[in-house]
Design a protein around this motif. Structure first.
Motif, short mmCIF file in Angstrom:
data_model
loop_
_atom_site.label_atom_id
_atom_site.label_comp_id
_atom_site.label_asym_id
_atom_site.label_seq_id
_atom_site.Cartn_x
_atom_site.Cartn_y
_atom_site.Cartn_z
N LYS A 176 11.02 8.66 -0.75
CA LYS A 176 11.19 8.26 -2.16
C LYS A 176 12.66 8.06 -2.50
N GLU A 177 13.51 8.96 -2.04
CA GLU A 177 14.94 8.84 -2.33
C GLU A 177 15.50 7.56 -1.71
N SER A 194 14.29 4.49 -3.67
CA SER A 194 14.93 4.29 -4.97
C SER A 194 16.32 3.68 -4.80
N ASP A 197 15.89 0.02 -3.62
CA ASP A 197 15.46 -0.81 -4.75
C ASP A 197 16.64 -1.12 -5.67
N LYS A 198 17.50 -0.13 -5.87
CA LYS A 198 18.67 -0.34 -6.72
C LYS A 198 19.61 -1.37 -6.09
N THR A 257 6.72 3.89 -5.13
CA THR A 257 6.62 5.35 -5.10
C THR A 257 5.49 5.77 -6.02
#
Length: 587
Positions: free
Chosen positions: A156-157, A160, A163-164, A181
């Motif tokens: 998940k980290e 993220s 995605d950023k 997620t």
């Protein structure tokens, strides 16, 4: 017939080139040109005259090119460096570390002594030992873990952050499959699922390892609810994988980070190729659950009756289910794949990933070391799982901050019983990975840049990032870390409302659409959502995005999020005017 010719040719020439490899490795400084080069060129010419041999021309040319190119390399004898390794904080002792120490006569250090503090897999993260006090106690040791490793140890980290980065640089960060997620992205996933007909997805537990809990879905009815209500990630399935021996495969490659600022990173020349144990077929409802066809995890495929243990001479072309990176590349050459081009693409993909993740790791390091962060002496070996599609595009499927260093395998006896023995393949690859990482990590960043240099090797590691700033505006997130640090003051990592609102004192960061009181509202909105007393770095990034949108979106004809945030950050840092690149105002 052609296949037999290929095999005969490759077997004879690989033996010749293998012998030359052994001779090359005796060179202490650089690999030199192969003698009798004119004879080899004559052989190429005569070989090309035979029409049936045309598919092999590319292979032979690549082999010849490899041996005639100079490879700049520093070779260090591990025994010449009297290292001492501190094992006092690891949870369990790894046999490979003990073997490396015994092989090179490296000493075991105790208490707070030693050149290297080996933390072991997951130890620091799980025990939550990596605090400021821990860092200060072992300030004189080179620590085998970078703070913030959880950013690349949980899916998940990682998702993220990727995605950023894709949001800011979509044309650069297109090597990570679209990932959702759960349960946070449930509605977005369902919407996309209904729009994209014919696409399959693979669901993975956020903190899962060794293939546990993974399943594939091709229609919404395939979900049993587990991935929706639990901490799962759902990733688009790459449906056109490149095949080895008609089987899906991926590479496990090892990357070494020895410094975050300046960013210095290496890729190991060796790695693993992990194959499925059943021939690949496009996903259908009948083979959807066949893990031996669609999942390359060694921990799953080793249980298949089709699993093939590697032969003793595992560096040559072989049919093993787990192979060395070198062996797999030889097979790809045999298939006519442009391996040098593929290797370059893989390295470029990894470099881009590292430039994206490094500022976030740097932020975590600053949180731990505070004002001593520049003295942080840490390194980290990361495992990259890379899948190649039929267009030879590398996809980063997964990142592992704690790649397995296991060097044993289970072998079945003739009577059906099983025994555990050392895997010579794993021992060979992982010894290179750890041993050479120790040799490099004890050098200062400046020594590494001066003595090794980008594109050059130190034993098995090739430097792929040499401390130079990233291109294509990828330094934006480093600047965000600097701005966050300036606002936090002495206590890094805790940005309170008063310090955040100092941004409004800059007259260039307020206008009729963004007044000073808006800064308070932006801060409180993000604070309430995070349920934290102060803004974290990610919360701060979200706040800067809100400021950028309010400040510039309605006034700029060429507005993009990346341009707007860059302008705000440069303005806040009081960057030179020529570096600010203000957006063009609408008329």
């Amino acid at each position: 017939m052609l296949e037999n010719q290929m095999l005969q040719f490759l077997n004879s020439d690989f033996q010749q080139f293998t012998q030359q490899d052994k001779q090359d490795k005796q060179d202490e400084n650089t690999e030199t040109e192969v003698p009798n080069n004119s004879q080899r060129q004559m052989r190429v010419k005569s070989f090309e005259e035979k029409p049936a041999n045309k598919p092999l021309n590319l292979i032979f040319q690549m082999l010849l090119q490899k041996k005639t190119q100079k490879r700049q390399q520093i070779k260090v004898d591990p025994k010449s460096i009297p290292l001492s390794i501190n094992l006092s904080v690891q949870v369990q002792e790894l046999p490979i570390i003990r073997k490396i120490m015994e092989k090179n006569e490296w000493k075991k250090a105790h208490n707070f002594d030693g050149d290297i503090l080996w933390c072991g897999p997951d130890n620091v993260q799980q025990a939550k030992q990596f605090t400021y006090d821990f860092a200060m106690v072992f300030m004189n040791q080179c620590i085998s873990r970078i703070p913030g490793a959880k950013l690349i140890s949980t899916k998940k980290e990682t998702t993220s952050i990727m995605d950023k980065m894709r949001q800011y640089f979509p044309s650069i960060y297109n090597f990570y499959p679209k990932t959702y997620t759960m349960p946070e992205d449930l509605h977005e996933f369902i919407e996309d699922f209904e729009k994209k007909d014919g696409i399959s997805y693979i669901a993975k537990p956020d903190k899962g390892t060794q293939g546990q809990g993974i399943f594939i879905v091709s229609q919404i009815e395939d979900f049993n609810g587990i991935a929706i209500i639990r901490n799962y990630i759902i990733q688009e399935y790459i449906s056109n994988p490149l095949l080895l021996d008609d089987k899906k495969f991926d590479f496990r490659l090892y990357v070494l980070i020895t410094s975050l600022k300046p960013l210095i990173a290496y890729i190991n020349e060796e790695g693993l190729a992990r194959l499925c144990t059943e021939n690949y077929q496009d996903i259908t409802s009948s083979n959807l659950s066949n893990v031996y066809m669609h999942l390359t995890n060694y921990s799953l495929n080793k249980n298949s009756q089709n699993f093939i243990i590697h032969p003793p001479d595992f560096q040559k072309i072989n049919l093993g289910t787990k192979r060395t990176y070198t062996s797999a590349k030889k097979t790809l050459m045999k298939m006519g794949i442009d391996v040098p081009k593929l290797k370059l693409r893989i390295e470029q993909t990894i470099v881009r990933f590292l430039y994206g993740i490094a500022p976030f790791l740097l932020n975590s390091t600053r949180e731990i070391y505070q004002d001593k962060w520049e003295k942080a002496n840490c390194f980290h070996v990361i495992g990259f799982d890379i899948l190649i599609d039929r267009d030879l595009k590398p996809w980063i499927i997964e990142i592992n901050a704690n790649p397995s260093l296991e060097i044993t395998q289970v072998v079945q006896n003739s009577n059906g019983s099983k025994r555990v023995e050392t895997s010579s393949l794993d021992a060979y690859v992982k010894t290179k990975v750890i041993e050479d990482a120790f040799i490099i990590a004890v050098k200062t960043p400046q020594e590494q840049i001066e003595q090794i240099g980008k594109g050059k090797y130190c034993n098995s590691y090739k430097m792929i990032i040499d401390g130079q700033p990233p291109i294509e505006n990828l330094d934006l997130f480093y600047k965000l870390v600097d701005l966050f640090s300036n606002l936090c003051g002495l206590r890094y990592g805790n940005l309170n409302q008063m310090r955040f609102c100092r941004l409004a004192n800059n007259p260039q960061l307020v206008n009729d659409l963004l007044i000073k009181s808006d800064y308070d509202l932006i801060y409180k909105k993000i604070q309430l959502k995070s349920l934290q007393p102060d803004l974290s770095f990610l919360g701060f990034l979200e706040a800067i995005e809100s400021i950028s949108e309010k400040l510039l979106k309605r006034k700029a004809s060429n507005y993009t999020l990346q341009k707007a945030v860059t302008y705000v950050v440069n303005t806040a840092l009081k960057a030179p005017q020529q570096q600010q690149r203000p957006l063009t105002a609408k008329r």
